[in-house]
Motif scaffolding. Structure first.
Motif, mmCIF file in Angstrom:
data_model
loop_
_atom_site.group_PDB
_atom_site.id
_atom_site.type_symbol
_atom_site.label_atom_id
_atom_site.label_comp_id
_atom_site.label_asym_id
_atom_site.label_seq_id
_atom_site.Cartn_x
_atom_site.Cartn_y
_atom_site.Cartn_z
ATOM 1 N N LEU A 12 0.835 -1.198 0.000
ATOM 2 C CA LEU A 12 0.000 0.000 0.000
ATOM 3 C C LEU A 12 0.877 1.259 0.000
ATOM 4 N N GLN A 16 1.104 4.272 -2.827
ATOM 5 C CA GLN A 16 0.995 5.684 -2.474
ATOM 6 C C GLN A 16 2.191 6.474 -2.998
ATOM 7 N N ASP A 19 1.798 6.789 -6.761
ATOM 8 C CA ASP A 19 0.751 7.765 -7.068
ATOM 9 C C ASP A 19 1.257 9.194 -6.876
ATOM 10 N N LEU A 63 -8.920 -2.191 -5.085
ATOM 11 C CA LEU A 63 -8.519 -0.875 -4.588
ATOM 12 C C LEU A 63 -9.571 0.187 -4.876
ATOM 13 N N MET A 64 -10.277 0.053 -5.986
ATOM 14 C CA MET A 64 -11.265 1.054 -6.385
ATOM 15 C C MET A 64 -12.556 0.352 -6.788
ATOM 16 N N THR A 80 -13.494 -5.751 5.176
ATOM 17 C CA THR A 80 -12.706 -4.605 5.624
ATOM 18 C C THR A 80 -11.390 -5.097 6.167
ATOM 19 N N TRP A 82 -10.824 -1.394 4.194
ATOM 20 C CA TRP A 82 -10.592 -0.895 2.848
ATOM 21 C C TRP A 82 -9.284 -0.138 2.839
ATOM 22 N N PRO A 83 -8.618 -0.011 1.699
ATOM 23 C CA PRO A 83 -7.294 0.610 1.653
ATOM 24 C C PRO A 83 -7.232 1.985 2.308
ATOM 25 N N TRP A 84 -8.288 2.769 2.253
ATOM 26 C CA TRP A 84 -8.250 4.104 2.837
ATOM 27 C C TRP A 84 -8.503 4.106 4.341
ATOM 28 N N GLN A 85 -8.750 2.932 4.920
ATOM 29 C CA GLN A 85 -8.986 2.851 6.356
ATOM 30 C C GLN A 85 -7.739 2.501 7.147
#
Length: 86
Positions: A12, A16, A19, A63-64, A80, A82-85
């Motif tokens: 992850l 990042q 990105d 991821l999306m 869960t 999720w990647p943003w958590q």
């Protein structure tokens, strides 16, 4: 929510970082469209990011949503974290 293995967090973080670099190169190329070196670096990182995202999704799930990532059976969006958590 259970703790995930160290590789999850490493992958992850790699996504990042890729990105971030891609956004920066995108902004640079908006004002320097003829910089071949920057364009080559952008394309190389875009390919690297695509491969990294594919590996992540095959091991940990999408991821999306909204059709940008595939889901294995059963539907993975109910799992869960999720990647943003994280």
């Amino acid at each position: 929510m259970s703790k995930l293995d160290e590789n999850y967090y490493r992958k992850l973080l790699e996504l990042q970082q890729l990105d971030f670099a891609l956004v920066e190169l995108n902004l640079y190329l908006d004002t320097h469209p003829n910089d071949l070196g920057a364009l080559q670096q952008y394309n190389q990182l875009a390919q690297q990011r695509q491969q990294c995202a594919h590996e992540f999704e095959m091991q940990y799930g999408p991821l999306m949503n909204f059709g940008h990532s595939f889901s294995r059976y059963p539907w993975q969006w109910v799992e869960t974290p999720w990647p943003w958590q994280v």
